[in-house]
Design a protein around this motif. Structure first.
Motif, PDB file in Angstrom:
ATOM      1  N   GLU A   1       0.847  -1.182   0.000  1.00 58.11           N
ATOM      2  CA  GLU A   1       0.000   0.000   0.000  1.00 58.11           C
ATOM      3  C   GLU A   1       0.888   1.240   0.000  1.00 58.11           C
ATOM      4  O   GLU A   1       1.525   1.562   0.997  1.00 58.11           O
ATOM      5  CB  GLU A   1      -0.922  -0.011   1.217  1.00 58.11           C
ATOM      6  N   LYS A   2       0.938   1.905  -1.112  1.00 59.41           N
ATOM      7  CA  LYS A   2       1.683   3.154  -1.195  1.00 59.41           C
ATOM      8  C   LYS A   2       0.839   4.268  -0.582  1.00 59.41           C
ATOM      9  O   LYS A   2      -0.392   4.183  -0.556  1.00 59.41           O
ATOM     10  CB  LYS A   2       1.970   3.495  -2.659  1.00 59.41           C
ATOM     11  N   PRO A   3       1.474   5.322  -0.110  1.00 58.26           N
ATOM     12  CA  PRO A   3       0.699   6.491   0.334  1.00 58.26           C
ATOM     13  C   PRO A   3      -0.168   7.009  -0.825  1.00 58.26           C
ATOM     14  O   PRO A   3       0.254   7.030  -1.979  1.00 58.26           O
ATOM     15  CB  PRO A   3       1.777   7.499   0.733  1.00 58.26           C
ATOM     16  N   LYS A   4      -1.384   7.418  -0.499  1.00 56.35           N
ATOM     17  CA  LYS A   4      -2.330   7.882  -1.515  1.00 56.35           C
ATOM     18  C   LYS A   4      -2.289   9.406  -1.597  1.00 56.35           C
ATOM     19  O   LYS A   4      -2.436  10.091  -0.580  1.00 56.35           O
ATOM     20  CB  LYS A   4      -3.740   7.405  -1.192  1.00 56.35           C
ATOM     21  N   ILE A   5      -2.132   9.899  -2.807  1.00 58.21           N
ATOM     22  CA  ILE A   5      -2.135  11.341  -3.057  1.00 58.21           C
ATOM     23  C   ILE A   5      -3.382  11.678  -3.874  1.00 58.21           C
ATOM     24  O   ILE A   5      -3.547  11.191  -4.989  1.00 58.21           O
ATOM     25  CB  ILE A   5      -0.878  11.784  -3.835  1.00 58.21           C
ATOM     26  N   LEU A   6      -4.271  12.493  -3.312  1.00 52.15           N
ATOM     27  CA  LEU A   6      -5.465  12.948  -4.028  1.00 52.15           C
ATOM     28  C   LEU A   6      -5.192  14.349  -4.558  1.00 52.15           C
ATOM     29  O   LEU A   6      -4.976  15.287  -3.783  1.00 52.15           O
ATOM     30  CB  LEU A   6      -6.674  12.949  -3.095  1.00 52.15           C
ATOM     31  N   MET A   7      -5.208  14.475  -5.886  1.00 51.55           N
ATOM     32  CA  MET A   7      -4.838  15.754  -6.518  1.00 51.55           C
ATOM     33  C   MET A   7      -6.050  16.338  -7.243  1.00 51.55           C
ATOM     34  O   MET A   7      -6.634  15.700  -8.117  1.00 51.55           O
ATOM     35  CB  MET A   7      -3.690  15.525  -7.507  1.00 51.55           C
ATOM     36  N   VAL A   8      -6.431  17.560  -6.861  1.00 53.12           N
ATOM     37  CA  VAL A   8      -7.539  18.267  -7.502  1.00 53.12           C
ATOM     38  C   VAL A   8      -6.940  19.338  -8.404  1.00 53.12           C
ATOM     39  O   VAL A   8      -6.408  20.341  -7.929  1.00 53.12           O
ATOM     40  CB  VAL A   8      -8.490  18.888  -6.471  1.00 53.12           C
ATOM     41  N   GLU A   9      -7.020  19.101  -9.711  1.00 53.64           N
ATOM     42  CA  GLU A   9      -6.367  19.966 -10.705  1.00 53.64           C
ATOM     43  C   GLU A   9      -7.135  19.846 -12.014  1.00 53.64           C
ATOM     44  O   GLU A   9      -7.371  18.750 -12.504  1.00 53.64           O
ATOM     45  CB  GLU A   9      -4.910  19.522 -10.873  1.00 53.64           C
ATOM     46  N   ASP A  10      -7.564  20.985 -12.590  1.00 50.16           N
ATOM     47  CA  ASP A  10      -8.379  20.945 -13.798  1.00 50.16           C
ATOM     48  C   ASP A  10      -7.556  20.754 -15.070  1.00 50.16           C
ATOM     49  O   ASP A  10      -8.113  20.511 -16.132  1.00 50.16           O
ATOM     50  CB  ASP A  10      -9.231  22.223 -13.903  1.00 50.16           C
ATOM     51  N   ASP A  11      -6.232  20.853 -14.987  1.00 47.40           N
ATOM     52  CA  ASP A  11      -5.367  20.650 -16.153  1.00 47.40           C
ATOM     53  C   ASP A  11      -5.005  19.170 -16.239  1.00 47.40           C
ATOM     54  O   ASP A  11      -4.162  18.672 -15.489  1.00 47.40           O
ATOM     55  CB  ASP A  11      -4.105  21.507 -16.013  1.00 47.40           C
ATOM     56  N   SER A  12      -5.655  18.450 -17.159  1.00 53.90           N
ATOM     57  CA  SER A  12      -5.439  17.006 -17.265  1.00 53.90           C
ATOM     58  C   SER A  12      -4.013  16.660 -17.678  1.00 53.90           C
ATOM     59  O   SER A  12      -3.465  15.632 -17.249  1.00 53.90           O
ATOM     60  CB  SER A  12      -6.439  16.392 -18.261  1.00 53.90           C
TER      61      SER A  12
END
Length: 632
Positions: free
Chosen positions: A512-523
């Motif tokens: 289980e790697k650390p989870k990074i949730l990224m909110v960014e509108d540039d795909s």
């Protein structure tokens, strides 16, 4: 009896058949109805009659001079969709009549074998059936709930105006296409419909099996319950807040009660010292010992409260790696035997050869084992036994979502190869009514203690439970009065990374790697970041913040990256939402900004962010920030 008049149109080019049909309908063997029919010799004339209105049913020959076959039915239906059609076929064309019904005719009659009574019954039934269908259609069209009819192939056949509002699309955009969301298999369920602006609409769907145009279909009746769910969530938050207030009151009451005794002792000795300044101080060594014991007890209370707080808030990091259980048990027991010796209690460790390692945090493992043995020392008569063994495919309950209601959304047990550690004492045992509460905070079971005068805090077992469950393990107790107590915990076995999943699902060190949730509108930028960090982190990307809270609940990330400037709620608003929810308030937040004004804003205003980076972001700088905020 009241006679009901049916005004019809006969489109037939054969004069003999026309006269026969008119005469049959003029007979009085169907007294509840009176049939008045106009006649047309070709389709063109028939359509002109239909255009004048007042026609309730059409008797339609499929072989006309200007039109033949099913195309004739389709033409009439297109011109007069509200008028039922009964088709007339020849003796050898009965199959054609069935095709006509499939394309919208109500029924058919075979010329040459028509019975007058049967013809009038067919006509009257066709009219009434069409009226019922029209009534049903009116109900569907005017219903406040969204109504969608889906055929057996999953294709949308009808959409009412309320459903168009729910979906935010016109009916013509949906007709003939697959139902746009997963259809519940059960009679009822919920749909989540993303909105163009932001957020998600929650819809309750009830599914009924029906017939649509003589074919099996499903009617999905949908009601918007978004506000209802928000109210329910608000009520739940109020209840949770009240529960927290109650817990805080209980915490303050318990802590003050626990601290009162050692503080009273310290105060009393301090008073004696003050009053004895003029003369010799009685037994200073005994006073010093009592003072030291009281201070240690206060330190233990504070340390345990802080430990439990860090574990419950998620601020205590679990550094999982390979743990040699056998070695740690032997080392821990060696130290604990020194504590047990003055009490004449023997501590035995039964550890088999070849005991597998586990995947966990070694320091926390020692803390759990020490707490359990320390707990056993208070109640044991002569002996404490520590046993360890490997267990194949042990059922371990995965952690459920933090806000899951009891009995709902429960995580399914996972089977994994584990190591079980047991701490067994020969004390008086735990009363049967208390065994279920023994791991709750501040619970102190009233059982005979062999350590005279010792009083615990009621936090040690609660800390053990938090530590074990955060490492995907399981802890429980067994006891019977007079037969001692047995405390057990399971931790998943360690497996090297190259071994992958083995024998019932052992854990790998880096599974289980650390989870990074990224909110960014540039795909494109999302893709770049995913490539940079994928070897060390699980990257989950969102194009906007509308679904942020649901994603937080679902994946429980170790870090959130927020772009400051986005459509819909910006990064600052999203940060405020996260910090306002106690379930996620502990998660570090990294801001990304491309604007100098944003940098100044972040520096000068406490918006709840943990750190920020300025675009364009260099790979090394991003990885350095991630390593500091969420070490891999």
């Amino acid at each position: 009896m009241i006679e009901k008049t049916i005004n019809g149109l006969l489109i037939e080019d054969d004069p003999d058949d026309t006269m026969l049909l008119i005469s049959l309908m003029a007979q009085s063997d169907w007294p509840a109805f009176k049939f008045i029919f106009s006649c047309a010799g070709d389709l063109k004339t028939g359509l002109q009659c239909l255009a004048q209105g007042g026609i309730e049913v059409v008797l339609l020959d499929l072989m006309l001079p200007d039109s033949q076959g099913v195309e004739t039915v389709l033409t009439v239906r297109a011109r007069a969709p509200g008028v039922p059609i009964v088709v007339l076929t020849g003796l050898s064309d009965e199959e054609l009549g069935l095709k006509a019904v499939m394309h919208g005719a109500q029924d058919y009659q075979v010329k040459g074998s028509i019975d007058g009574h049967a013809l009038k019954r067919t006509i009257s039934y066709a009219v009434e059936r069409h009226r019922l269908l029209a009534s049903l259609n009116n109900i569907i069209e005017s219903a406040p709930d969204g109504m969608v009819i889906v055929d057996s192939q999953g294709m949308v056949q009808h959409v009412n105006p309320a459903a168009e509002l729910l979906f935010g699309r016109k009916g013509e955009q949906l007709l003939g296409k697959p139902f746009p969301y997963p259809m519940p298999n059960a009679p009822s369920g919920e749909l989540k419909i993303p909105q163009e602006t932001a957020g998600t609409r929650i819809v309750e769907a009830r599914i009924s099996a029906i017939e649509w145009r003589d074919q099996p279909a499903k009617l999905a009746s949908m009601r918007d319950i978004t506000e209802l769910r928000r109210i329910e969530q608000f009520k739940a938050e109020i209840l949770e807040s009240r529960k927290l207030d109650k817990l805080k009151d209980e915490l303050m009451s318990n802590v003050s009660h626990e601290m009162r005794s050692p503080l009273t002792i310290i105060k009393a000795i301090a008073g004696n010292l003050r009053e004895g300044l003029a003369g010799p101080m009685p037994d200073p060594r005994a006073n010093n010992l009592i003072l030291t014991q009281s201070v240690v007890r206060l330190e233990n209370i504070v340390d345990q409260i802080l430990d439990l707080s860090r574990l419950e808030s998620g601020k205590a990091k679990i550094h999982s790696r390979r743990v040699d259980v056998a070695r740690l048990i032997r080392e821990t027991v060696a130290g604990l035997r020194l504590v047990a010796a003055p009490r004449d209690i023997l501590i035995q460790a039964n550890i088999p050869d070849g005991l597998p390692a586990v995947c966990g945090d070694p320091e926390l493992f020692v803390q759990v084992l020490s707490n359990l043995v320390d707990n056993a020392l208070r109640f044991a008569k002569t002996r404490i036994i520590i046993r360890a063994s490997s267990v194949e495919a042990a059922p371990i309950q995965e952690a459920a979502p933090k806000n899951a209601d009891a009995g709902q959304n429960a995580a399914a047990p996972a089977s994994r190869n584990c190591v079980q550690v047991s701490v067994i004492d020969d004390g008086a045992g735990v009363p049967p009514g208390n065994i279920g509460d023994i791991f709750d905070k501040f619970v102190q079971v009233k059982r005979h203690s062999m350590g005279a005068g010792y009083k615990g805090t009621g936090l040690g077992l609660a800390i053990c439970k938090e530590i074990i469950e955060r490492q995907k393990g399981k802890i429980w107790a067994e006891s019977a009065l007079g037969q001692g107590a047995r405390f057990h915990f399971l931790l998943p076995q360690y497996a090297p990374r190259s071994a992958g999943r083995q024998g019932g699902g052992s854990m790998t060190e880096n599974e289980e790697k650390p989870k990074i949730l990224m909110v960014e509108d540039d795909s494109d930028f999302q893709a770049v970041v995913r490539g940079w960090i994928s070897k060390r982190y699980d990257h989950i990307g969102l194009p906007h913040g509308g679904d942020l809270m649901e994603e937080l609940e679902s994946i429980e990330p170790d870090l959130v990256i927020l772009d400051v400037r986005m459509p819909g709620p910006d990064g600052f608003k999203l940060c405020s939402r996260i910090r306002a929810d106690r379930r996620f308030a502990h998660i570090p937040i990294l801001f990304l900004t491309g604007c100098k004004d944003d940098e100044d804003f972040i520096k000068n205003l406490n918006v709840g962010g943990t750190a920020y980076l300025t675009k364009p972001v260099a790979r090394k700088r991003l990885l350095s920030a991630l390593n500091e905020l969420a070490p891999a």
